[in-house]
Design an enzyme around this catalytic site. Structure first.
Site: not given
Length: 665
Positions: A590-591
């Site tokens: 995530e990211g």
């Protein structure tokens, strides 16, 4: 139209005021809606009444279901009482219900007792409930006994239901006025005498704008934040003390990555080594008068500059049809920057939230993997750190409290939820003070995706298996057994909380846990300071779902570059109205996907900001061969030729290789 921050809502209005349309728009984002029709069919010869009913039916989406209660006035109470927490009900309207209640065919009937039963059902309802009713307080007193009985009963019903509902709106000429709750103070406003985080502003006192967090001085943007006392939560049962943080607020160190050559073959990693060696700070409680509560009035992006920027793209000297879906990026940046000529984001910060979840939601996750990822990022290694370096973004890592098994009890105590919300807000505020123009929300944690699925199930009415992605083990194989354990854990948690309140903080405490609570605080703080946020993954989108019930404006400051193939992210995007821009099919954590797409987003903004208008629309046309002031012809390039280079590459600065022919800025 969408107004958040309520669980049960009464919409009042006169005839043809637009109250039904307003009520329908308020539930338009729900995946499914049960429409409860209360009005009797009427006289078959009354074509005007039949036309009204047909108009109402035509407005309802095909995904809605309809239930008629005109045959029995007590049926409405039964429907509301039986509705579950994942359902959305729209009752239209109480005027028709009172008409049926007073119908001689249903007499003798105790209308007072039935109205009281209705109010009790509304008050105890776990569903998201919207009721529509005519407002009789502005009408003339009827001259007939039956007319007076109707207005008396309808007025009594309106008062009882309004008292039971969380919110009441009055629609006049299509314009909505909120009667309950009263217009809330801005999120940064605190009462002059606030002595605890739970204190509420006085109704009569003017709000004061808080310029600092309690007594803690705000560090300058370039001032190093000391690594002082931090709460080290190592055991699930350890709670963050309520009085922690009475002094200075300690935030994690901001790390600035630098582009580096590809590493040598991997060697065993030593914890705490590398050019970013810095301790990750555990989550402390912040002593502040800030009250984070439903219905906060935070800023909205500019409604005008976004469309103006998109319209302006049609005038630019582009060789093709334009920027395609990237026009959304230009509109988003223009609205959040407040200008029709937005510029690329120069200062970007990545907030990496590391927080594990215990119990069945973490089935299949390797022990200590999220901590290893955080250490890796601190050392400047791994996908997230490398992509941050490529994007010239700094990185801040924060550790959220470990969340308890949600199938057995709450994920996080209520006081730690409050602490996480305020701490996330403070992180966003610190970024804004440092001149950050864009936040990228990242997360890593065992069980985070399943906890986010539980939040989605509670806020959007989704079934856990439909929003929970496949489990991939350390060997890159699909682990269906772990997936089933996660689904069962989410199912048991939803069953355990089936009669619990569905307010934002309740969902965070019961299901979301520390990482989602902290991410929610980041979104709220970024919204308050007008800093846009790139979402990427289940934790960020789950936080966006929760934040809409605290401040509906937050989702308008969020951009979702890619859904990453995750079903929960797709559903959240639909509910929030966020359209993913690309489908890269990356799975880097995530990211990381947002950072991978960021250069493309910046390119679109660069073109929008620098290209001139087309010559046919008054732009300059430099197709001729006339001499320029510097002695070159117009068909020569405007950038300088590189200096002759010797054998091998030259360098810019210390470590960036530049091939001959590459322009050095």
């Amino acid at each position: 139209m969408s107004v958040d921050g309520w669980h049960t809502l009464l919409v009042l209005g006169g005839i043809r005021s637009g109250k039904s349309e307003i009520a329908e728009s308020l539930v338009a984002d729900a995946p499914t809606v049960r429409y409860v029709a209360t009005a009797p069919a009427g006289d078959p010869e009354d074509t005007e009444w039949a036309a009204r009913l047909a108009t109402h039916r035509a407005r309802r989406p095909g995904s809605w279901t309809t239930e008629e209660t005109a045959a029995n006035p007590g049926r409405l109470v039964e429907v509301i009482a039986a509705a579950g927490p994942n359902e959305t009900l729209l009752v239209d309207d109480l005027g028709g219900w009172v008409t049926v209640l007073l119908d001689p065919a249903h007499q003798p009937a105790d209308d007072t007792a039935t109205i009281a039963e209705l109010a009790a059902a509304v008050r105890s309802s776990t569903a998201r409930l919207v009721l529509v009713s005519p407002e009789v307080g502005l009408s003339l007193v009827p001259t007939t006994p039956l007319g007076r009985a109707f207005t008396d009963a309808l007025g009594a019903a309106n008062r009882a239901v309004a008292d039971a509902c969380d919110a009441v709106a009055l629609v006049v000429a299509g314009q909505t006025t909120w009667l309950k709750p009263a217009a809330p103070a801005p999120a940064h406003a605190v009462p002059p005498a606030a002595t605890s985080p739970e204190a509420e502003p006085s109704r009569g006192a003017a709000p004061q704008v808080a310029t600092s967090w309690a007594t803690a001085p705000r560090p300058a943007p370039d001032q190093a934040v000391p690594t002082g006392a931090a709460t080290n939560r190592t055991a699930p049962a350890q709670a963050v003390p309520a009085d922690l943080g009475a002094g200075d607020v300690t935030l994690p160190e901001v790390l600035t990555p630098a582009a580096a050559p590809l590493p040598a073959p991997a060697t065993p990693e030593a914890p705490g080594t590398g050019d970013w060696a810095a301790p990750t700070m555990a989550l402390p409680m912040i002593a502040t008068g800030l009250v984070i509560q439903p219905g906060m009035e935070l800023p909205m992006p500019d409604d005008y500059t976004g469309p103006q920027a998109v319209d302006r793209l049609a005038t630019l000297d582009l060789p093709g049809a334009g920027l395609g879906v990237l026009e959304q990026v230009v509109g988003f940046a223009a609205a959040t920057q407040g200008t029709s000529m937005p510029r690329p984001w120069d200062s970007v910060r990545v907030l990496l939230i590391q927080g594990d979840h215990e119990g069945g939601v973490s089935a299949g996750a390797a022990a200590g993997e999220s901590a290893r990822r955080a250490r890796q990022a601190r050392a400047g290694r791994g996908a997230l750190a490398r992509l941050a370096a490529e994007n010239r973004a700094d990185l801040q890592i924060v550790e959220a409290p470990t969340s308890a098994p949600i199938e057995d009890g709450p994920a996080l105590p209520g006081d730690e939820v409050e602490a996480a919300l305020r701490y996330g807000w403070r992180l966003a505020e610190q970024a804004a003070d440092a001149g950050v123009q864009l936040l990228v929300l990242a997360a890593c944690g065992a069980g985070a995706e399943a906890a986010a699925a539980a939040v989605l199930a509670a806020t959007a009415g989704a079934e856990p298996p439909t929003v929970l992605g496949r489990v991939i083990n350390e060997q890159g194989e699909i682990d269906d057994t772990a997936w089933m354990v996660r689904c069962a854990a989410v199912r048991d948690a939803l069953h355990r909380t089936r009669r619990s309140p569905r307010e934002a903080k309740d969902i965070l405490a019961e299901l979301g846990g520390g990482d989602i609570a902290l991410a929610t605080g980041v979104l709220l703080g970024a919204t308050a300071r007008k800093v846009p946020v790139l979402l990427d993954g289940p934790v960020g989108t789950a936080a966006a779902m929760v934040s809409r019930d605290l401040a509906g404006q937050a989702r308008h400051w969020c951009l979702l570059p890619d859904h990453g193939g995750r079903p929960g992210v797709r559903l959240a995007a639909e509910v929030l109205g966020l359209t993913p821009l690309v489908n890269l099919r990356l799975d880097l954590g995530e990211g990381a996907t947002a950072l991978a797409a960021l250069p493309l987003l910046r390119s679109a903004l660069t073109l929008a900001a620098t290209l001139p208008a087309h010559p046919s629309l008054g732009g300059s046309d430099d197709d001729g061969d006339t001499d320029t002031d510097d002695g070159r012809t117009d068909d020569e390039p405007d950038f300088a030729e590189p200096e002759p280079a010797g054998p091998g590459p030259t360098t810019i600065g210390s470590d960036e290789p530049v091939s001959p022919g590459r322009r050095a800025d």
